[in-house]
Motif scaffolding. Structure first.
Motif, PDB file in Angstrom:
ATOM      1  N   TYR A  83       1.046 -33.302  37.369  1.00  0.00           N
ATOM      2  CA  TYR A  83       1.658 -33.305  36.040  1.00  0.00           C
ATOM      3  C   TYR A  83       2.445 -32.029  35.731  1.00  0.00           C
ATOM      4  O   TYR A  83       2.827 -31.804  34.580  1.00  0.00           O
ATOM      5  N   GLY A  84       2.693 -31.203  36.750  1.00  0.00           N
ATOM      6  CA  GLY A  84       3.507 -30.012  36.549  1.00  0.00           C
ATOM      7  C   GLY A  84       2.892 -28.991  35.619  1.00  0.00           C
ATOM      8  O   GLY A  84       3.606 -28.312  34.870  1.00  0.00           O
ATOM      9  N   LEU A  85       1.581 -28.858  35.662  1.00  0.00           N
ATOM     10  CA  LEU A  85       0.856 -27.936  34.783  1.00  0.00           C
ATOM     11  C   LEU A  85       0.550 -26.631  35.522  1.00  0.00           C
ATOM     12  O   LEU A  85       0.648 -26.563  36.746  1.00  0.00           O
ATOM     13  N   PRO A  86       0.168 -25.562  34.797  1.00  0.00           N
ATOM     14  CA  PRO A  86      -0.085 -24.266  35.442  1.00  0.00           C
ATOM     15  C   PRO A  86      -1.132 -24.354  36.554  1.00  0.00           C
ATOM     16  O   PRO A  86      -2.121 -25.077  36.434  1.00  0.00           O
ATOM     17  N   ASN A  87      -0.915 -23.596  37.615  1.00  0.00           N
ATOM     18  CA  ASN A  87      -1.834 -23.604  38.756  1.00  0.00           C
ATOM     19  C   ASN A  87      -3.211 -23.071  38.378  1.00  0.00           C
ATOM     20  O   ASN A  87      -3.350 -22.218  37.499  1.00  0.00           O
ATOM     21  N   LEU A  88      -4.220 -23.585  39.071  1.00  0.00           N
ATOM     22  CA  LEU A  88      -5.600 -23.198  38.848  1.00  0.00           C
ATOM     23  C   LEU A  88      -5.923 -21.895  39.570  1.00  0.00           C
ATOM     24  O   LEU A  88      -5.514 -21.683  40.712  1.00  0.00           O
ATOM     25  N   LYS A  89      -6.682 -21.020  38.895  1.00  0.00           N
ATOM     26  CA  LYS A  89      -7.165 -19.789  39.502  1.00  0.00           C
ATOM     27  C   LYS A  89      -8.607 -20.018  39.937  1.00  0.00           C
ATOM     28  O   LYS A  89      -9.469 -20.317  39.100  1.00  0.00           O
ATOM     29  N   LEU A 123       1.924 -25.330  15.834  1.00  0.00           N
ATOM     30  CA  LEU A 123       0.648 -24.669  15.542  1.00  0.00           C
ATOM     31  C   LEU A 123       0.370 -23.521  16.505  1.00  0.00           C
ATOM     32  O   LEU A 123      -0.374 -22.600  16.189  1.00  0.00           O
ATOM     33  N   VAL A 124       0.949 -23.620  17.707  1.00  0.00           N
ATOM     34  CA  VAL A 124       0.729 -22.616  18.743  1.00  0.00           C
ATOM     35  C   VAL A 124       2.076 -22.244  19.347  1.00  0.00           C
ATOM     36  O   VAL A 124       2.889 -23.124  19.645  1.00  0.00           O
ATOM     37  N   LYS A 125       2.312 -20.947  19.537  1.00  0.00           N
ATOM     38  CA  LYS A 125       3.588 -20.497  20.102  1.00  0.00           C
ATOM     39  C   LYS A 125       3.429 -19.904  21.500  1.00  0.00           C
ATOM     40  O   LYS A 125       4.415 -19.684  22.198  1.00  0.00           O
ATOM     41  N   ASP A 126       2.199 -19.619  21.890  1.00  0.00           N
ATOM     42  CA  ASP A 126       1.970 -19.021  23.201  1.00  0.00           C
ATOM     43  C   ASP A 126       2.277 -20.017  24.309  1.00  0.00           C
ATOM     44  O   ASP A 126       2.245 -21.238  24.109  1.00  0.00           O
ATOM     45  N   LYS A 127       2.555 -19.487  25.505  1.00  0.00           N
ATOM     46  CA  LYS A 127       2.751 -20.353  26.657  1.00  0.00           C
ATOM     47  C   LYS A 127       1.413 -20.950  27.078  1.00  0.00           C
ATOM     48  O   LYS A 127       0.338 -20.451  26.692  1.00  0.00           O
ATOM     49  N   LEU A 128       1.437 -22.010  27.853  1.00  0.00           N
ATOM     50  CA  LEU A 128       0.207 -22.649  28.291  1.00  0.00           C
ATOM     51  C   LEU A 128      -0.623 -21.667  29.122  1.00  0.00           C
ATOM     52  O   LEU A 128      -0.108 -21.038  30.045  1.00  0.00           O
ATOM     53  N   PRO A 129      -1.911 -21.532  28.807  1.00  0.00           N
ATOM     54  CA  PRO A 129      -2.757 -20.625  29.583  1.00  0.00           C
ATOM     55  C   PRO A 129      -3.124 -21.215  30.938  1.00  0.00           C
ATOM     56  O   PRO A 129      -3.151 -22.433  31.104  1.00  0.00           O
ATOM     57  N   GLN A 130      -3.393 -20.337  31.895  1.00  0.00           N
ATOM     58  CA  GLN A 130      -3.948 -20.811  33.164  1.00  0.00           C
ATOM     59  C   GLN A 130      -5.449 -20.946  33.032  1.00  0.00           C
ATOM     60  O   GLN A 130      -6.092 -20.290  32.217  1.00  0.00           O
ATOM     61  N   MET A 131      -6.006 -21.808  33.857  1.00  0.00           N
ATOM     62  CA  MET A 131      -7.448 -22.029  33.866  1.00  0.00           C
ATOM     63  C   MET A 131      -8.081 -21.356  35.077  1.00  0.00           C
ATOM     64  O   MET A 131      -7.479 -21.339  36.162  1.00  0.00           O
ATOM     65  N   SER A 132      -9.271 -20.806  34.887  1.00  0.00           N
ATOM     66  CA  SER A 132     -10.049 -20.205  35.973  1.00  0.00           C
ATOM     67  C   SER A 132     -11.313 -21.023  36.204  1.00  0.00           C
ATOM     68  O   SER A 132     -11.859 -21.619  35.272  1.00  0.00           O
ATOM     69  N   LEU A 133     -11.783 -21.033  37.455  1.00  0.00           N
ATOM     70  CA  LEU A 133     -12.949 -21.842  37.804  1.00  0.00           C
ATOM     71  C   LEU A 133     -13.677 -21.241  38.994  1.00  0.00           C
ATOM     72  O   LEU A 133     -13.050 -20.865  39.983  1.00  0.00           O
TER      73      LEU A 133
END
Length: 299
Positions: A68-74, A41-51
């Motif tokens: 869990y090896g997920l993208p780093n937080l901004k 359903l989605v082809k883009d890479k995982l987005p990073q999150m900002s906070l």
């Protein structure tokens, strides 16, 4: 002088505060994204999150993302944030960006721009993530299942207060209950949900102070509607803490072996402040949102 006071102690969480609940929901959000990718359903890479963060939320979320090896937080932080906290956030993988957060409220587009994350997600304000329903839903059920007469809640961002009221509203107005629910509906209809906050930037409960709350839904009309619908008690609302009660609250908490900081245990200060107006035999639940388990360098 009270005979039936309970403490919901969030200091037992992995990084020491209720923000670990929010952090877990970020992992769940990424899981849903990965499932969507798996289904094509989605082809883009995982987005990073900002906070926007003063440290505790950023520390909790990044700790979980790293696990869990997920993208780093901004993280968008205030220009005056303690350099020791900044160093710790960077050390665990956060990407740091600075701004004068007292200057004005920031729109989510500005937050993404300031954190160089235009294709990412701002979790400070994104209603699609259901912050006032999902961030603290498990915690909310643990609280309302106790069916207190009074529930004292620290009010910083407002997310926890709104989460509790929204979960309570859902259960007392519904004929179909969440499997996690085991509370007494009649008692919860009259439960007084009382938020504790400050309006002084120099308060010891500094994490309850914010110059801007652009994403909070709570206001006098919001809570009035909840009261009028029978979703909470007539005394529900948010109150300012008088500073002189914070020191006494900290002493009582320490004597009880509760790990906390002034912001986390501010509700006990408000209970002391209001004690002459409250029935001594009422079941009262206070929420200690905890104290971040920083490395020893800034304890």
């Amino acid at each position: 002088g009270f005979s039936d006071v309970w403490v919901k102690d969030e200091s037992k969480n992995p990084t020491g505060t209720h923000k670990d609940r929010m952090a877990w929901e970020m992992v769940v959000t990424y899981r849903e994204m990965l499932m969507a990718k798996k289904m094509g359903l989605v082809k883009d890479k995982l987005p990073q999150m900002s906070l926007i963060t003063a440290g505790s939320a950023g520390f909790a979320i990044q700790t979980m993302l790293k696990k869990y090896g997920l993208p780093n937080l901004k993280c968008l932080i205030d220009i005056d944030l303690d350099e020791r906290i900044i160093h710790i956030l960077e050390k665990i993988g956060c990407e740091i960006y600075r701004a004068d957060l007292a200057r004005k409220p920031f729109h989510w587009k500005e937050i993404l721009t300031l954190t160089d994350n235009l294709d990412g997600i701002d979790i400070t304000s994104n209603d699609a993530l259901d912050p006032t329903v999902k961030f603290y839903d498990w915690m909310s059920y643990e609280v309302i299942n106790q069916s207190p007469a009074y529930c004292f809640i620290p009010f910083g961002t407002g997310n926890l207060f709104e989460n509790l009221l929204n979960i309570n509203k859902k259960e007392v107005l519904s004929n179909f209950h969440d499997p996690r629910f085991s509370g007494d509906i009649e008692k919860l209809r009259s439960c007084n949900f009382i938020g504790a906050t400050v309006n002084d930037p120099k308060s010891k409960a500094d994490k309850l102070y914010s110059p801007h709350l652009p994403f909070v839904h709570f206001d006098e009309q919001w809570i009035r509607v909840y009261r009028d619908m029978g979703c909470c008690g007539p005394e529900s609302g948010v109150h300012l803490i008088q500073e002189r009660f914070l020191e006494e609250a900290m002493k009582i908490a320490k004597a009880q072996g509760i790990e906390c900081e002034p912001s986390g245990i501010a509700v006990l200060a408000l209970l002391l402040q209001m004690q002459s107006k409250l029935p001594k035999d009422a079941k009262i639940l206070i929420i200690n949102t905890g104290k971040t388990k920083w490395p020893s360098s800034i304890q």
